[in-house]
Design an enzyme around this catalytic site. Structure first.
Site, PDB file in Angstrom:
ATOM      1  N   ILE A  58       1.240  -0.832  -0.066  1.00  0.00           N
ATOM      2  CA  ILE A  58       0.083  -0.278   0.310  1.00  0.00           C
ATOM      3  C   ILE A  58       1.099   0.947  -0.126  1.00  0.00           C
ATOM      4  N   SER A  83       0.165  -5.255  12.574  1.00  0.00           N
ATOM      5  CA  SER A  83      -1.814  -5.161  13.707  1.00  0.00           C
ATOM      6  C   SER A  83      -0.796  -5.519  15.030  1.00  0.00           C
ATOM      7  N   THR A  98       4.238   0.859   7.098  1.00  0.00           N
ATOM      8  CA  THR A  98       2.818   0.437   6.331  1.00  0.00           C
ATOM      9  C   THR A  98       1.515   1.043   7.500  1.00  0.00           C
ATOM     10  N   THR A 132      -9.132   0.424  15.356  1.00  0.00           N
ATOM     11  CA  THR A 132      -8.503   0.303  16.848  1.00  0.00           C
ATOM     12  C   THR A 132      -9.637   1.092  17.605  1.00  0.00           C
ATOM     13  N   ASP A 133      -9.289   0.714  18.416  1.00  0.00           N
ATOM     14  CA  ASP A 133      -9.999   1.146  20.130  1.00  0.00           C
ATOM     15  C   ASP A 133      -8.574   1.296  20.795  1.00  0.00           C
ATOM     16  N   GLU A 134      -7.473   1.059  20.452  1.00  0.00           N
ATOM     17  CA  GLU A 134      -6.930   1.266  21.221  1.00  0.00           C
ATOM     18  C   GLU A 134      -5.500   2.598  21.262  1.00  0.00           C
ATOM     19  N   TYR A 158       1.565   0.522  17.773  1.00  0.00           N
ATOM     20  CA  TYR A 158       1.215   0.611  17.126  1.00  0.00           C
ATOM     21  C   TYR A 158      -0.367   1.070  17.283  1.00  0.00           C
ATOM     22  N   ALA A 160       0.156   4.498  18.591  1.00  0.00           N
ATOM     23  CA  ALA A 160       0.369   5.551  17.537  1.00  0.00           C
ATOM     24  C   ALA A 160       0.156   5.146  16.104  1.00  0.00           C
ATOM     25  N   SER A 161       0.946   4.756  15.593  1.00  0.00           N
ATOM     26  CA  SER A 161       0.483   4.380  14.001  1.00  0.00           C
ATOM     27  C   SER A 161      -0.651   4.700  13.803  1.00  0.00           C
ATOM     28  N   LYS A 162      -1.408   3.899  14.093  1.00  0.00           N
ATOM     29  CA  LYS A 162      -2.923   3.725  14.089  1.00  0.00           C
ATOM     30  C   LYS A 162      -3.747   5.110  14.367  1.00  0.00           C
ATOM     31  N   ASN A 187     -10.771  -5.855  20.475  1.00  0.00           N
ATOM     32  CA  ASN A 187      -9.899  -6.822  20.307  1.00  0.00           C
ATOM     33  C   ASN A 187     -11.486  -7.951  19.295  1.00  0.00           C
ATOM     34  N   ARG A 290       4.529  -6.928  29.409  1.00  0.00           N
ATOM     35  CA  ARG A 290       4.879  -5.999  28.181  1.00  0.00           C
ATOM     36  C   ARG A 290       5.271  -4.634  28.823  1.00  0.00           C
ATOM     37  N   GLY A 292       5.037  -0.617  28.877  1.00  0.00           N
ATOM     38  CA  GLY A 292       3.291  -0.328  28.776  1.00  0.00           C
ATOM     39  C   GLY A 292       2.553  -0.534  28.771  1.00  0.00           C
TER      40      GLY A 292
HETATM   41  P1  NAD Z   1      -3.600  -8.620  10.090  1.00  0.00           P
HETATM   42  O1  NAD Z   1      -2.181  -8.721  10.725  1.00  0.00           O
HETATM   43  O2  NAD Z   1      -3.744  -9.914  10.935  1.00  0.00           O
HETATM   44  O3  NAD Z   1      -3.703  -8.784   8.500  1.00  0.00           O
HETATM   45  C1  NAD Z   1      -2.529  -7.503   8.354  1.00  0.00           C
HETATM   46  C2  NAD Z   1      -2.427  -8.052   6.670  1.00  0.00           C
HETATM   47  O4  NAD Z   1      -2.711  -6.626   6.005  1.00  0.00           O
HETATM   48  C3  NAD Z   1      -2.035  -8.810   6.211  1.00  0.00           C
HETATM   49  O5  NAD Z   1      -2.880  -9.726   5.113  1.00  0.00           O
HETATM   50  C4  NAD Z   1      -0.543  -8.310   5.624  1.00  0.00           C
HETATM   51  O6  NAD Z   1       0.057  -8.786   4.687  1.00  0.00           O
HETATM   52  C5  NAD Z   1      -1.286  -7.296   5.136  1.00  0.00           C
HETATM   53  N1  NAD Z   1      -0.048  -5.743   5.168  1.00  0.00           N
HETATM   54  C6  NAD Z   1       0.945  -5.384   6.195  1.00  0.00           C
HETATM   55  N2  NAD Z   1       1.634  -5.056   5.673  1.00  0.00           N
HETATM   56  C7  NAD Z   1       0.631  -4.641   4.395  1.00  0.00           C
HETATM   57  C8  NAD Z   1       1.658  -3.325   2.770  1.00  0.00           C
HETATM   58  N3  NAD Z   1       2.337  -2.624   3.244  1.00  0.00           N
HETATM   59  N4  NAD Z   1       0.916  -3.422   2.528  1.00  0.00           N
HETATM   60  C9  NAD Z   1      -0.058  -4.292   2.379  1.00  0.00           C
HETATM   61  N5  NAD Z   1      -1.179  -4.976   2.852  1.00  0.00           N
HETATM   62  C10 NAD Z   1       0.001  -5.595   3.760  1.00  0.00           C
HETATM   63  O7  NAD Z   1      -4.635  -7.301  10.999  1.00  0.00           O
HETATM   64  P2  NAD Z   1      -5.774  -7.969  11.545  1.00  0.00           P
HETATM   65  O8  NAD Z   1      -5.376  -8.333  12.733  1.00  0.00           O
HETATM   66  O9  NAD Z   1      -6.369  -8.381  10.205  1.00  0.00           O
HETATM   67  O10 NAD Z   1      -6.176  -6.130  11.004  1.00  0.00           O
HETATM   68  C11 NAD Z   1      -7.165  -5.710  10.126  1.00  0.00           C
HETATM   69  C12 NAD Z   1      -7.164  -3.939  10.219  1.00  0.00           C
HETATM   70  O11 NAD Z   1      -7.719  -4.286  11.545  1.00  0.00           O
HETATM   71  C13 NAD Z   1      -5.942  -3.426  11.421  1.00  0.00           C
HETATM   72  O12 NAD Z   1      -5.789  -2.406  10.913  1.00  0.00           O
HETATM   73  C14 NAD Z   1      -5.931  -3.390  12.492  1.00  0.00           C
HETATM   74  O13 NAD Z   1      -5.667  -2.506  13.014  1.00  0.00           O
HETATM   75  C15 NAD Z   1      -7.388  -3.128  12.787  1.00  0.00           C
HETATM   76  N6  NAD Z   1      -7.646  -3.877  13.786  1.00  0.00           N
HETATM   77  C16 NAD Z   1      -7.265  -5.060  14.805  1.00  0.00           C
HETATM   78  C17 NAD Z   1      -7.854  -6.254  15.524  1.00  0.00           C
HETATM   79  C18 NAD Z   1      -7.314  -7.091  15.884  1.00  0.00           C
HETATM   80  O14 NAD Z   1      -7.795  -7.913  17.589  1.00  0.00           O
HETATM   81  N7  NAD Z   1      -6.872  -7.464  15.674  1.00  0.00           N
HETATM   82  C19 NAD Z   1      -9.373  -5.095  16.340  1.00  0.00           C
HETATM   83  C20 NAD Z   1      -9.678  -3.314  15.872  1.00  0.00           C
HETATM   84  C21 NAD Z   1      -8.852  -2.918  14.471  1.00  0.00           C
HETATM   85  P1  TYD Z   2      -3.007  -9.234  21.980  1.00  0.00           P
HETATM   86  O1  TYD Z   2      -4.033 -10.686  21.674  1.00  0.00           O
HETATM   87  O2  TYD Z   2      -1.323  -8.806  21.081  1.00  0.00           O
HETATM   88  O3  TYD Z   2      -4.061  -8.032  21.458  1.00  0.00           O
HETATM   89  P2  TYD Z   2      -2.990  -6.583  21.941  1.00  0.00           P
HETATM   90  O4  TYD Z   2      -2.288  -6.523  22.899  1.00  0.00           O
HETATM   91  O5  TYD Z   2      -4.014  -5.971  20.726  1.00  0.00           O
HETATM   92  O6  TYD Z   2      -4.862  -6.634  23.113  1.00  0.00           O
HETATM   93  O7  TYD Z   2      -2.974 -10.030  23.628  1.00  0.00           O
HETATM   94  C1  TYD Z   2      -3.949  -9.643  24.345  1.00  0.00           C
HETATM   95  C2  TYD Z   2      -4.461  -9.920  25.723  1.00  0.00           C
HETATM   96  O8  TYD Z   2      -3.123 -10.825  26.083  1.00  0.00           O
HETATM   97  C3  TYD Z   2      -3.039  -8.323  26.292  1.00  0.00           C
HETATM   98  O9  TYD Z   2      -3.621  -7.534  27.619  1.00  0.00           O
HETATM   99  C4  TYD Z   2      -1.395  -8.606  26.303  1.00  0.00           C
HETATM  100  C5  TYD Z   2      -2.043 -10.190  26.740  1.00  0.00           C
HETATM  101  N1  TYD Z   2      -0.908 -11.408  26.687  1.00  0.00           N
HETATM  102  C6  TYD Z   2      -0.583 -12.833  27.087  1.00  0.00           C
HETATM  103  O10 TYD Z   2      -0.758 -12.335  28.211  1.00  0.00           O
HETATM  104  N2  TYD Z   2       0.234 -13.441  26.503  1.00  0.00           N
HETATM  105  C7  TYD Z   2       0.577 -13.337  25.455  1.00  0.00           C
HETATM  106  O11 TYD Z   2       1.330 -14.122  24.966  1.00  0.00           O
HETATM  107  C8  TYD Z   2      -0.292 -12.123  24.427  1.00  0.00           C
HETATM  108  C9  TYD Z   2       0.587 -12.486  22.892  1.00  0.00           C
HETATM  109  C10 TYD Z   2      -0.848 -11.418  24.935  1.00  0.00           C
END
Ligand code: NAD
Ligand code: TYD
Length: 364
Positions: A58, A83, A98, A132-134, A158, A160-162, A187, A290, A292
């Site tokens: 992208i 992500s 990204t 994201t809600d983060e 992460y 901050a970038s979102k 999540n 983790r 922060g």
């Molecule tokens: P993911 O990491 O599983 O997938 C990300 C996808 O983006 C992958 O297919 C990767 O190949 C592609 N990608 C990464 N860099 C790229 C680039 N430079 N150009 C083109 N493609 C690229 O992420 P996800 O969990 O499916 O999250 C999708 C979106 O939803 C993200 O924007 C994330 O911030 C947001 N989101 C995720 C969650 C969650 O719990 N997973 C919650 C809220 C919002």
């Molecule tokens: P994660 O799935 O990484 O999502 P996010 O950090 O975006 O919320 O983690 C969810 C929660 O689980 C988070 O509070 C961190 C915790 N966690 C663990 O305790 N152990 C682990 O191995 C991972 C990956 C996350």
């Protein structure tokens, strides 16, 4: 036609399946296929005429512009991102590239292309940014859940970038009139999630007989939403959301990490008992926290519930059971996404859409 960035990732792939399960409108996935992108998640659509794929980064505005002209979508749904919070702590550069520069490149490509359309087509187009809600930071135990007007206070690289990407999307609407929609979701969990995130990692480690690493005291709280409910919310915002508006999406389902892990263990005890006997809970290991680490996230989803009539369908109990069962039934998918051989094959097979698009002159 919908263009979908990041459609080979967890939520993007679920969205593609969700969309094509309910609509005839074609989708085109644009994805760089990083470690998190996996075409096996879309393999069932290989022979579906409504599905297409381009391997593209992208950040490559020229290639994106060419693909917009070629496919002339009525909407672009932007899922692509780095992500994972833990990865952002170790290597924030990829996240800025990204999530910030990539979103900027997309917005600029879209802005340029919209300038070539007539006003009615321009007004009908939607740029839907999945966030994201983060971005809202961390809540104390008794603070109210995040609303759309909660001030941004991102804590991890992460987040901050979102947050930066959300601001760019907002500005491209206010300054240039790009018809944007933004969703900020809690999540997600469900099928096709890469086994670096909490729930699939715990399932994967449990079955492999490895330790289940719980960060800190395990009392951090997340607001979990089954991925298909998120996909339904995105489809609804695309259909009826007001350009320029943001929508919080969440399940009103706050759970402590340790309770999530206990529930995963209990489901596995029932569905795939340990060969050695005893409970998977015995594999839980508390590890260093983790840096922060945000304590609590919670979403107030009143706007999307009241304005757009969306509510989640899965409870945490039903969604988690489906998820654990999916991972038990799809061990090969996990083995493949975790293997370097898969990525070597992708490089060999797919190359990059940029070369192909520019070679065939699709930019003209
Ligand atoms: P993911 O990491 O599983 O997938 C990300 C996808 O983006 C992958 O297919 C990767 O190949 C592609 N990608 C990464 N860099 C790229 C680039 N430079 N150009 C083109 N493609 C690229 O992420 P996800 O969990 O499916 O999250 C999708 C979106 O939803 C993200 O924007 C994330 O911030 C947001 N989101 C995720 C969650 C969650 O719990 N997973 C919650 C809220 C919002
Ligand atoms: P994660 O799935 O990484 O999502 P996010 O950090 O975006 O919320 O983690 C969810 C929660 O689980 C988070 O509070 C961190 C915790 N966690 C663990 O305790 N152990 C682990 O191995 C991972 C990956 C996350």
């Amino acid at each position: 036609m919908l263009l979908i960035t990041g459609g080979a990732g967890f939520i993007g792939a679920n969205f593609v399946h969700h969309w094509l399960g309910a609509n005839d409108e074609p989708v085109r996935v644009l994805d760089a296929l990083t470690y998190a992108g996996n075409l096996e998640s879309l393999a069932a659509l290989r022979d579906d005429a409504r599905f297409g794929f381009d391997r593209v980064d992208i950040c490559d505005g020229e290639a994106i512009a060419a693909l917009l002209r070629r496919h002339r979508p009525r909407a672009l749904l932007h899922f692509a991102a780095e992500s994972h919070v833990d990865r952002s702590i170790h290597g924030p550069g990829d996240f800025v590239r990204t999530n910030v520069q990539g979103t900027f490149a997309l917005l600029e490509a879209v802005r340029g292309w919209l300038g070539e359309l007539d006003p009615a087509q321009r007004a009908a187009f939607r740029f839907l940014h999945v966030s994201t809600d983060e971005v809202y930071g961390s809540l104390q135990p008794h603070e109210p859940a995040f609303r759309e007007d909660t001030p941004y206070a991102p804590n991890s690289p992460y987040a901050a970038s979102k947050a930066a990407s959300d601001h760019l999307v907002r500005a491209w609407h206010h300054t240039y009139g790009v018809p944007v929609l933004t969703t900020n979701c809690s999540n997600n969990y469900g099928p096709y999630q890469f086994p670096e995130k909490l729930i699939p990692l715990m399932i994967h480690h449990a079955l492999a007989g490895k330790a289940l690493p719980v960060y800190g005291d395990g009392c951090n709280v997340r607001d979990w939403l089954y991925v298909d409910d998120h996909c339904r919310a995105i489809a609804r915002v695309l259909e009826a959301g007001r350009p320029g508006r943001t929508y919080n999406v969440g399940g009103r389902n706050e759970v402590r990490n340790i309770d999530v892990v206990h529930t995963v263990c209990d489901l596995l005890d029932e569905l795939r008992p340990r060969a050695a006997g005893g409970s998977y809970r015995q594999q839980i290991a508390f590890v260093a926290d983790r840096p922060g680490h945000d304590r609590r996230y919670a979403i107030d989803a009143a706007r999307i519930e009241h304005e757009l009539g969306w509510t989640p369908r899965e409870t945490f109990a039903s969604g988690l059971r489906r998820t654990v069962q999916w991972y038990l039934d799809n061990q090969l998918w996990v083995d493949h996404v975790a293997s370097g051989a898969y990525r070597e094959w992708v490089d060999l097979q797919y190359g990059s859409a940029r070369d192909e698009v520019l070679r065939t002159g699709a930019a003209s």
